[in-house]
Motif scaffolding. Sequence first.
Motif, mmCIF file in Angstrom:
data_model
loop_
_atom_site.group_PDB
_atom_site.id
_atom_site.type_symbol
_atom_site.label_atom_id
_atom_site.label_comp_id
_atom_site.label_asym_id
_atom_site.label_seq_id
_atom_site.Cartn_x
_atom_site.Cartn_y
_atom_site.Cartn_z
ATOM 1 N N ARG A 138 34.379 0.972 27.323
ATOM 2 C CA ARG A 138 35.160 2.429 26.770
ATOM 3 C C ARG A 138 34.590 3.595 27.042
ATOM 4 O O ARG A 138 33.267 3.568 26.834
ATOM 5 C CB ARG A 138 35.359 2.022 25.292
ATOM 6 N N ALA A 139 35.226 4.446 27.796
ATOM 7 C CA ALA A 139 34.709 5.552 27.956
ATOM 8 C C ALA A 139 35.403 6.822 27.343
ATOM 9 O O ALA A 139 36.404 6.653 26.898
ATOM 10 C CB ALA A 139 34.857 5.794 29.490
ATOM 11 N N ARG A 140 34.778 7.903 27.354
ATOM 12 C CA ARG A 140 35.457 9.183 26.795
ATOM 13 C C ARG A 140 35.072 10.283 28.222
ATOM 14 O O ARG A 140 34.377 10.151 28.773
ATOM 15 C CB ARG A 140 34.800 9.824 25.628
ATOM 16 N N VAL A 141 36.240 11.198 28.012
ATOM 17 C CA VAL A 141 35.966 12.312 29.065
ATOM 18 C C VAL A 141 34.865 13.120 28.340
ATOM 19 O O VAL A 141 35.095 13.526 27.446
ATOM 20 C CB VAL A 141 37.320 13.083 29.155
ATOM 21 N N SER A 142 33.953 13.575 29.269
ATOM 22 C CA SER A 142 32.840 14.109 28.943
ATOM 23 C C SER A 142 33.238 15.825 28.573
ATOM 24 O O SER A 142 34.238 16.238 29.378
ATOM 25 C CB SER A 142 31.566 14.128 30.093
ATOM 26 N N THR A 143 32.474 16.489 27.858
ATOM 27 C CA THR A 143 32.553 17.845 27.676
ATOM 28 C C THR A 143 31.838 18.558 28.781
ATOM 29 O O THR A 143 32.164 19.743 28.900
ATOM 30 C CB THR A 143 32.126 18.370 26.166
ATOM 31 N N TYR A 144 30.918 17.699 29.477
ATOM 32 C CA TYR A 144 30.212 18.423 30.668
ATOM 33 C C TYR A 144 30.860 18.241 31.891
ATOM 34 O O TYR A 144 31.571 17.074 32.078
ATOM 35 C CB TYR A 144 28.826 17.789 30.636
ATOM 36 N N ALA A 145 30.754 19.040 32.837
ATOM 37 C CA ALA A 145 31.658 19.181 34.082
ATOM 38 C C ALA A 145 30.388 18.731 34.991
ATOM 39 O O ALA A 145 29.293 19.005 35.113
ATOM 40 C CB ALA A 145 32.001 20.364 34.368
ATOM 41 N N ARG A 146 30.868 18.015 35.824
ATOM 42 C CA ARG A 146 30.239 17.529 37.127
ATOM 43 C C ARG A 146 29.758 18.644 37.890
ATOM 44 O O ARG A 146 30.786 19.653 38.103
ATOM 45 C CB ARG A 146 31.015 16.494 37.903
ATOM 46 N N HIS A 147 28.468 18.636 38.233
ATOM 47 C CA HIS A 147 27.878 19.742 39.216
ATOM 48 C C HIS A 147 28.966 20.367 40.247
ATOM 49 O O HIS A 147 29.597 19.573 41.024
ATOM 50 C CB HIS A 147 26.533 19.562 39.855
ATOM 51 N N HIS A 148 29.148 21.586 40.352
ATOM 52 C CA HIS A 148 29.971 21.887 41.596
ATOM 53 C C HIS A 148 29.046 22.002 42.745
ATOM 54 O O HIS A 148 27.780 21.825 42.635
ATOM 55 C CB HIS A 148 29.955 23.636 41.318
ATOM 56 N N ILE A 149 29.762 21.780 43.792
ATOM 57 C CA ILE A 149 29.390 21.454 45.250
ATOM 58 C C ILE A 149 28.069 22.274 45.579
ATOM 59 O O ILE A 149 27.211 21.880 46.134
ATOM 60 C CB ILE A 149 30.305 21.330 46.218
ATOM 61 N N ASN A 150 27.988 23.373 44.950
ATOM 62 C CA ASN A 150 27.119 24.779 45.545
ATOM 63 C C ASN A 150 26.121 24.921 44.395
ATOM 64 O O ASN A 150 25.378 25.725 44.713
ATOM 65 C CB ASN A 150 27.953 25.798 46.034
ATOM 66 N N THR A 151 26.315 24.004 43.420
ATOM 67 C CA THR A 151 25.201 24.483 42.097
ATOM 68 C C THR A 151 24.006 23.586 42.470
ATOM 69 O O THR A 151 22.868 23.873 42.476
ATOM 70 C CB THR A 151 25.756 23.874 40.977
ATOM 71 N N ASN A 152 24.116 22.566 42.912
ATOM 72 C CA ASN A 152 23.051 21.509 43.160
ATOM 73 C C ASN A 152 22.977 20.868 44.448
ATOM 74 O O ASN A 152 24.263 20.451 44.974
ATOM 75 C CB ASN A 152 22.660 20.239 41.990
ATOM 76 N N MET A 153 21.997 20.139 45.033
ATOM 77 C CA MET A 153 22.216 19.307 46.125
ATOM 78 C C MET A 153 22.748 17.981 45.875
ATOM 79 O O MET A 153 22.340 17.203 45.554
ATOM 80 C CB MET A 153 20.643 19.408 47.083
ATOM 81 N N SER A 154 24.004 18.065 45.957
ATOM 82 C CA SER A 154 24.741 16.544 45.192
ATOM 83 C C SER A 154 24.478 15.530 46.287
ATOM 84 O O SER A 154 25.009 14.328 45.740
ATOM 85 C CB SER A 154 26.177 16.842 45.299
ATOM 86 N N LYS A 155 24.163 15.410 47.422
ATOM 87 C CA LYS A 155 23.907 14.323 48.212
ATOM 88 C C LYS A 155 22.263 14.092 48.082
ATOM 89 O O LYS A 155 22.143 12.753 48.667
ATOM 90 C CB LYS A 155 24.214 14.630 49.659
ATOM 91 N N ALA A 156 21.451 14.625 47.291
ATOM 92 C CA ALA A 156 20.375 13.890 47.038
ATOM 93 C C ALA A 156 20.187 13.192 45.679
ATOM 94 O O ALA A 156 20.996 13.819 44.590
ATOM 95 C CB ALA A 156 19.333 15.130 47.024
ATOM 96 N N LYS A 157 19.713 12.079 45.690
ATOM 97 C CA LYS A 157 19.472 11.559 44.237
ATOM 98 C C LYS A 157 18.261 12.011 43.736
ATOM 99 O O LYS A 157 17.263 11.459 43.469
ATOM 100 C CB LYS A 157 19.534 9.911 44.608
ATOM 101 N N ALA A 158 18.430 13.341 43.189
ATOM 102 C CA ALA A 158 17.297 14.179 42.748
ATOM 103 C C ALA A 158 17.134 13.869 41.210
ATOM 104 O O ALA A 158 18.091 13.911 40.491
ATOM 105 C CB ALA A 158 17.506 15.633 43.210
#
Length: 303
Positions: A138-158
């Motif tokens: 069971r899941a809920r839609v989070s109040t937090y948004a996924r990082h914008h593409i230019n906010t963090n290096m999204s292709k790095a498992k950092a």
Amino acid sequence: MEKAEKIWINGEVVPWDDATVHLVSNTLHYGFGVFEGIRCYKTDTGPAVFRLREHMVRLARSAEILGFSLPYTLDELVEGTREVIRANGFEQCYIRPLAYVGEGGMGLSYEDCPVSVAIAVWFWGEYVGKGTLENGSRARVSTYARHHINTNMSKAKACGNYMLFQMARTEARRDGYDEALLLDSNGHVAEGSVEHIFLVRDGALVTPPLTHLLDGITRNTVIVLARELGLEVREELFSRDHVLTSDEAFFVGTGAEVTPLVELDRRPIGSGKPGPVTKQIQEAYFTTVYGRSNRHADWLTYV
């Protein structure tokens, strides 16, 4: 998780309690580091790590994205993983490689700081929650948004990227759910806290494109297996209401493996139970990782 006996650090296997990092550590203070999540499965011919080399390649690429290099070759990291599993006597386990700055760099600059690599292993069962592989999550839609593409290096498992996912998952758990579902900054469904999501619609699989998501190895595995089963797989942007009107949904990831998603925001998805396509994908996945088929034998590295 269950504590193991040994950890591999910088080429040496040391006792678990001796695997320490100094308080004055760039990674501890700022989250500057990269890691991987890998599983080793008990097969009929011995312990086997699933897609080990691909995970280590991604670790190296994550480091490159952040601007540093790993001090070990891929072959050394593969052998280090096998060594620490043998040292702990595990037949099945979770594996956590971590590249980090263990000392110094308090002025944010890390160029002169040595990079360390550790490989820890431990037993970890159903990640999303006990019973969810069989009964669904069971899941809920989070109040937090996924990082914008230019906010963090999204292709790095950092390491630092995961503070967001930790907050989202904690919020969901506190509200009585198993998992969080994050939307991107435009309102499209992105992913779970550490999982990719697939929908089943009219017999086809639909999953978000990788534009700003980590290139998931389990995601890739599921796509390959699904197409071998004759299923259509499409990458599309979709909104949360698309999830609610789907026939089935499931999460995938090293930890989650293939976990059915049967409810979102207290509303059932499809029948509200794991569906036939999800079960078919689950069966194909576990047949592969447990070495019950030779079709993808090259995905298994035996210990």
